[in-house]
Enzyme design. Structure first.
Site, PDB file in Angstrom:
ATOM      1  N   TYR A  56       0.827  -1.205   0.000  1.00  0.00           N
ATOM      2  CA  TYR A  56       0.000   0.000   0.000  1.00  0.00           C
ATOM      3  C   TYR A  56       0.864   1.259   0.000  1.00  0.00           C
ATOM      4  O   TYR A  56       0.366   2.341  -0.311  1.00  0.00           O
ATOM      5  CB  TYR A  56      -0.916   0.051   1.223  1.00  0.00           C
ATOM      6  CG  TYR A  56      -1.919  -1.054   1.354  1.00  0.00           C
ATOM      7  CD1 TYR A  56      -2.136  -1.984   0.330  1.00  0.00           C
ATOM      8  CD2 TYR A  56      -2.667  -1.195   2.520  1.00  0.00           C
ATOM      9  CE1 TYR A  56      -3.060  -2.995   0.476  1.00  0.00           C
ATOM     10  CE2 TYR A  56      -3.590  -2.201   2.668  1.00  0.00           C
ATOM     11  CZ  TYR A  56      -3.785  -3.108   1.651  1.00  0.00           C
ATOM     12  OH  TYR A  56      -4.699  -4.123   1.808  1.00  0.00           O
ATOM     13  N   LEU A 196     -17.821  -3.086   1.765  1.00  0.00           N
ATOM     14  CA  LEU A 196     -18.981  -2.323   1.287  1.00  0.00           C
ATOM     15  C   LEU A 196     -19.017  -2.249  -0.235  1.00  0.00           C
ATOM     16  O   LEU A 196     -19.815  -1.491  -0.801  1.00  0.00           O
ATOM     17  CB  LEU A 196     -18.943  -0.899   1.852  1.00  0.00           C
ATOM     18  CG  LEU A 196     -18.945  -0.790   3.376  1.00  0.00           C
ATOM     19  CD1 LEU A 196     -18.764   0.663   3.818  1.00  0.00           C
ATOM     20  CD2 LEU A 196     -20.235  -1.367   3.955  1.00  0.00           C
ATOM     21  N   LYS A 237     -12.932   1.329   4.248  1.00  0.00           N
ATOM     22  CA  LYS A 237     -12.035   2.466   4.053  1.00  0.00           C
ATOM     23  C   LYS A 237     -12.867   3.738   3.941  1.00  0.00           C
ATOM     24  O   LYS A 237     -13.837   3.788   3.183  1.00  0.00           O
ATOM     25  CB  LYS A 237     -11.198   2.268   2.782  1.00  0.00           C
ATOM     26  CG  LYS A 237     -10.286   3.461   2.420  1.00  0.00           C
ATOM     27  CD  LYS A 237     -10.906   4.315   1.339  1.00  0.00           C
ATOM     28  CE  LYS A 237     -10.045   5.550   1.041  1.00  0.00           C
ATOM     29  NZ  LYS A 237     -10.678   6.452   0.052  1.00  0.00           N
TER      30      LYS A 237
END
Length: 283
Positions: A56, A196, A237
């Site tokens: 990341y 999500l 996030k």
């Protein structure tokens, strides 16, 4: 401030007292100041679990938020992940781990994962052996895997190893039941990244919006409650402080069996465009 709920971690060489908060802040693709500020506001809101990774490029940013939070180190659960270049014997994995800790400015990670199995290399079982050996050295408190299929997991189990966690792409429209079932059978917790979905389409599904309207909750809260009520760790996030607070506030209500079934029924078993096949992709 919302009080987190956590679950005990088990696994090869994992101490009995390690617990993982069920809601964590997903940080990809945030980096730099944006990531540090987002992690800081999450910690202020009550998050006690931050998820990062070497790939990341934000271990440093997450570490700055932890160090600058004023919280004791043992109050924040930090997950990171090791890349394929370090897969191999313990000296190699330890070198990758120590470099990651130096970037983060932390003395240890609470959970360290093999990010992708990279079966083309044929070293993911050895990487797991190395992580199990490193657990309890003071550098990591627990270890696990990410993006492992049932076949990959079986190879690890046959080596006499049990990961604490398998972090996978998991959302209502693509819940990967075979992977979850394999995890559960082995005593491995499932952690959901992209819980999500992406793009907001999932949160407009009538099955979710109707439940949200009835409960006076947001669609995101309904989906995150669906995850944690079924025992999964969820890593949403968000850089928005209000959404962060909403995403964490999922422990004060419950979904009915009918609600859970309605969300379960959204699973099409068709991989979304954002899904990456762990037999073909890795880093």
């Amino acid at each position: 401030m919302v009080t987190q709920i956590s679950a005990p971690l088990t696994g090869t060489n994992v101490p009995e007292n390690v617990r993982i908060p069920l809601i964590g802040l997903g940080t990809w693709p945030m980096t730099g100041t944006e990531c540090t500020e987002s992690a800081a506001t999450a910690l202020e809101a009550g998050y006690r679990h931050l998820d990062t990774a070497e790939n990341y490029g934000n271990e440093d940013a997450v570490g700055r938020a932890v160090v600058g939070s004023g919280l004791r180190r043992d109050e924040v659960f930090v997950t990171s992940k090791v890349n394929r270049q370090w897969h191999g014997p313990v000296d190699s994995v330890r070198a990758g781990l120590e470099a990651a800790l130096e970037r983060a400015g932390l003395e240890y990670f609470d959970l360290y994962l093999v990010h992708w199995p990279n079966p083309d290399q044929g070293r993911y079982v050895q990487a797991c052996e190395s992580l199990a050996e490193l657990t309890g050295t003071g550098l990591i408190r627990s270890w696990g895997v990410s993006n492992f299929t049932p076949g990959h997991l079986q190879q690890v189990l046959e080596a006499g190893l049990v990961p604490a966690v398998n972090q996978i792409h998991c959302q209502p429209v693509f819940a990967q039941p075979p992977v979850q079932e394999a995890n559960a059978a082995a005593g491995v917790l499932t952690a959901a990244y992209t819980p999500l979905g992406r793009g907001g389409e999932l949160l407009q599904q009538p099955a979710i919006t109707q439940i949200a309207s009835r409960l006076g909750r947001t669609p995101a809260q309904v989906v995150l409650r669906w995850h944690v009520q079924q025992g999964r760790i969820a890593l949403p996030k968000s850089a928005d402080p209000q959404r962060q607070r909403e995403n964490l506030d999922v422990f004060s209500f419950e979904l009915t069996a009918e609600d859970l079934a309605a969300v379960d029924a959204l699973d099409s078993a068709t991989p979304p465009d954002t899904f990456l096949d762990a037999d073909e992709f890795g880093h």
